[in-house]
Design an enzyme around this catalytic site. Structure first.
Site, PDB file in Angstrom:
ATOM      1  N   SER A   1       7.192  25.903  21.207  1.00 12.39           N
ATOM      2  CA  SER A   1       6.492  26.211  19.954  1.00 12.39           C
ATOM      3  C   SER A   1       5.180  26.965  20.160  1.00 12.39           C
ATOM      4  O   SER A   1       4.540  26.873  21.211  1.00 12.39           O
ATOM      5  CB  SER A   1       6.218  24.925  19.188  1.00 12.39           C
ATOM      6  OG  SER A   1       7.425  24.496  18.615  1.00 12.39           O
TER       7      SER A   1
ATOM      8  N   ASP B   1       2.284  24.117  22.635  1.00  9.60           N
ATOM      9  CA  ASP B   1       2.254  24.374  21.192  1.00  9.60           C
ATOM     10  C   ASP B   1       0.932  24.991  20.703  1.00  9.60           C
ATOM     11  O   ASP B   1       0.284  24.471  19.777  1.00  9.60           O
ATOM     12  CB  ASP B   1       2.548  23.076  20.397  1.00  9.60           C
ATOM     13  CG  ASP B   1       3.819  22.383  20.872  1.00  9.60           C
ATOM     14  OD1 ASP B   1       4.656  23.054  21.492  1.00  9.60           O
ATOM     15  OD2 ASP B   1       3.959  21.162  20.622  1.00  9.60           O
TER      16      ASP B   1
ATOM     17  N   TRP C   1      13.242  13.561  15.196  1.00  7.83           N
ATOM     18  CA  TRP C   1      13.825  13.562  16.544  1.00  7.83           C
ATOM     19  C   TRP C   1      14.696  12.336  16.799  1.00  7.83           C
ATOM     20  O   TRP C   1      15.582  12.362  17.649  1.00  7.83           O
ATOM     21  CB  TRP C   1      12.723  13.619  17.617  1.00  7.83           C
ATOM     22  CG  TRP C   1      12.197  14.999  17.849  1.00  7.83           C
ATOM     23  CD1 TRP C   1      10.926  15.441  17.638  1.00  7.83           C
ATOM     24  CD2 TRP C   1      12.935  16.132  18.349  1.00  7.83           C
ATOM     25  NE1 TRP C   1      10.835  16.775  17.970  1.00  7.83           N
ATOM     26  CE2 TRP C   1      12.033  17.219  18.408  1.00  7.83           C
ATOM     27  CE3 TRP C   1      14.262  16.336  18.743  1.00  7.83           C
ATOM     28  CZ2 TRP C   1      12.427  18.487  18.854  1.00  7.83           C
ATOM     29  CZ3 TRP C   1      14.643  17.594  19.180  1.00  7.83           C
ATOM     30  CH2 TRP C   1      13.736  18.650  19.232  1.00  7.83           C
TER      31      TRP C   1
ATOM     32  N   ASN D   1      14.553  23.563  15.493  1.00  2.00           N
ATOM     33  CA  ASN D   1      13.520  22.567  15.186  1.00  2.00           C
ATOM     34  C   ASN D   1      12.245  23.294  14.780  1.00  2.00           C
ATOM     35  O   ASN D   1      12.342  24.263  14.016  1.00  2.00           O
ATOM     36  CB  ASN D   1      13.364  21.502  16.277  1.00  2.00           C
ATOM     37  CG  ASN D   1      13.103  21.975  17.669  1.00  2.00           C
ATOM     38  OD1 ASN D   1      14.000  22.490  18.333  1.00  2.00           O
ATOM     39  ND2 ASN D   1      11.901  21.813  18.171  1.00  2.00           N
ATOM     40  N   ASP D   2      11.093  22.892  15.242  1.00  2.00           N
ATOM     41  CA  ASP D   2       9.782  23.291  14.708  1.00  2.00           C
ATOM     42  C   ASP D   2       9.647  24.695  14.088  1.00  2.00           C
ATOM     43  O   ASP D   2      10.098  25.681  14.670  1.00  2.00           O
ATOM     44  CB  ASP D   2       8.738  23.278  15.824  1.00  2.00           C
ATOM     45  CG  ASP D   2       8.776  22.048  16.676  1.00  2.00           C
ATOM     46  OD1 ASP D   2       9.563  21.146  16.398  1.00  2.00           O
ATOM     47  OD2 ASP D   2       8.006  21.998  17.639  1.00  2.00           O
TER      48      ASP D   2
END
Ligand code: FRU
Length: 470
Positions: free
Chosen positions: A85, A152, A294, A27-28
């Protein structure tokens, strides 16, 4: 069946020039930083299954933003938790002391997330060969202050105080911290989401300066988890996750949104661009987002091709003045040479022989572009008087998830501000990126055709040129 669970009937969904994990889940985007002519790209990575799991940082590098070389996994979980993240800085002056001025360190700032109770704190790691990372013995560098969803960190150079700053997500707001050495951090300010924009739980913020015709402004990006009771209430909350931005100033301690807007500002009007952040150590502002949502990412049918998760192309950003106020305008980076070799498409049917290509479109009025195959799948891109619409409701597989199949996820709309403008469309196996309205209206949507598209049908006042991407 091979070791990735691939069957003989597997479709070819793996993009050619969009980042995907070597296998399994991503993901990210994380830690994007430009060093010595190379773009380093890290990402949320679960190497052991094609679904979200205990996070690592995957790592790849590129010189042209299109062809990526996989490097060994960058950062592994430890006793403080899994690696959520964060960002990297290239610490040229060696303020951190982790390297030397001759061999400056790359420093990663990330969230340590404890799986058993969800505790989140900020940690750092450094590398002097820009491949192997050593964690700092003094982690966490920002302990949890009793805050849920505290994650993050995006570190950036603070030109006002001449030190590093970072912005991180802290529940319904973001917080700013400053540091001289990347190890000792002091909180300097907050910004609450939703006063002038969308509210919800904040994730993956980014804060950076951009030049405009009136001098420098700052942009604050925040990815938002929309509160459950608000999902579907209006145009902006049609999805569970969206990425918004604010325009204003940075006073050295915090961001202030000086440009108020009637409606939230969107990084993308499509379903599939989340957690988007920019490269550090690059003069220009270049953004990459996770090209998934998501709501359905954990179910997407690309697992049959050995991966789940992909990134948008790198998009260069400008902040331009429109009749509605300042807006970010995006253009694809890395396609300059390929674009030069284009050929015109005719009105009506055009044969399509590749699943990775670009279209340069001069929009002069209304019209449509449709990608079709012989089994009845189609993506319809329409330009109306006041909108750009990407309809993927019949684009291919959709039964894998109830959200993906919903009309509010299937029909993506962006406002049209300009009568005449350029639009660039990039398609790469399972991802469609439409940068319309001279880049003011980006629409990213993933699609899973049952068979490659074989035809492009053009109609209306659109002048379309085709180019290959390889
Ligand atoms: C956003 C996010 C981040 C978190 C990461 C975990 O997509 O939820 O807030 O750090 O993913 O993988």
């Amino acid at each position: 069946m091979n070791r990735y669970g691939l069957t003989k009937t597997a479709k070819d969904y793996r993009p050619l020039v969009h980042i995907t994990p070597p296998s399994n889940w991503c993901n990210d985007p994380n830690g994007m930083v430009y060093v010595n002519g190379e773009y380093h790209f890290f990402y949320q990575y679960y190497p052991y299954a094609p679904n979200w799991g205990p996070m690592h940082w995957g790592h790849c590098v590129s010189r042209d933003l299109l062809h990526w070389k996989e490097l060994p996994t960058g950062i592994y979980p430890d006793e403080l938790g899994v690696i959520f993240s964060g960002s990297c800085v290239f610490d040229k002056e060696n303020f951190s002391g982790f390297g030397t001025k001759e061999n400056p360190p790359m420093v990663a700032v990330f969230t340590s997330h404890l799986m058993k109770d969800g505790l989140e704190q900020q940690s750092i790691a450094y590398s002097v060969d820009y491949e192997h990372f050593e964690k700092y013995y003094g982690n966490p560098v920002i302990p949890n202050p009793g805050q849920n969803d505290f994650r993050d960190p995006k570190a950036f150079w603070n030109p006002v105080k001449e030190c590093y700053s970072l912005v991180l997500a802290a529940g319904d707001h973001v917080e700013f911290y400053a540091s001289k050495d990347l190890k000792n951090w002091e909180k300097t300010g907050e910004f609450k989401a939703g006063v002038n924009g969308l509210d919800g739980i904040c994730e993956c913020p980014d804060c950076f300066p951009v030049q405009t015709e009136d001098g420098e402004k700052w942009v604050l990006i925040i990815s938002m988890i929309v509160p459950e009771e608000k999902i579907g209430m209006d145009y902006y909350t049609r999805m569970t996750h969206v990425t918004q931005y604010y325009v204003g100033e940075f006073d050295g301690d915090k961001f202030i949104d000086t440009e108020k807007n009637a409606a939230p500002l969107m990084i993308d009007f499509g379903t599939d661009n989340y957690a988007a952040v920019t490269f550090q150590n690059l003069e220009e502002k270049v953004l990459v987002g996770w090209a998934d949502n998501w709501a359905y990412a954990n179910y997407s049918p690309t697992a049959e091709c050995g991966f789940r998760g992909k990134m948008t192309l790198a998009r260069k950003m400008k902040l331009v003045k429109t009749q509605k106020g300042y807006r970010l305008a995006f253009s694809n980076e890395g396609l300059e040479l390929l674009r030069k070799n284009s050929c015109s498409l005719k009105e009506g049917k055009n044969r399509l022989r590749t699943s990775t290509f670009g279209l340069k479109v001069e929009v002069e009025g209304e019209g449509s572009i449709v990608f079709k195959n012989s089994v009845g799948d189609e993506i319809v891109i329409t330009v109306t008087e006041d909108e750009y619409v990407v309809d993927r409701t019949k684009a291919g597989q959709k039964e894998f998830n109830e959200f993906y199949a919903k009309e509010c996820y299937g029909i993506n709309r962006a406002p049209r501000l300009k009568k005449e403008s350029n639009m660039e469309i990039v398609f790469d196996k399972c991802i469609l990126e439409v940068l319309a309205d001279d880049g003011l209206a980006p629409i990213t949507a993933c699609v899973f055709p049952n068979h490659p598209y074989e035809e492009i049908v053009v109609s209306g006042d659109l002048d379309v040129k085709f180019f290959n991407i390889y």
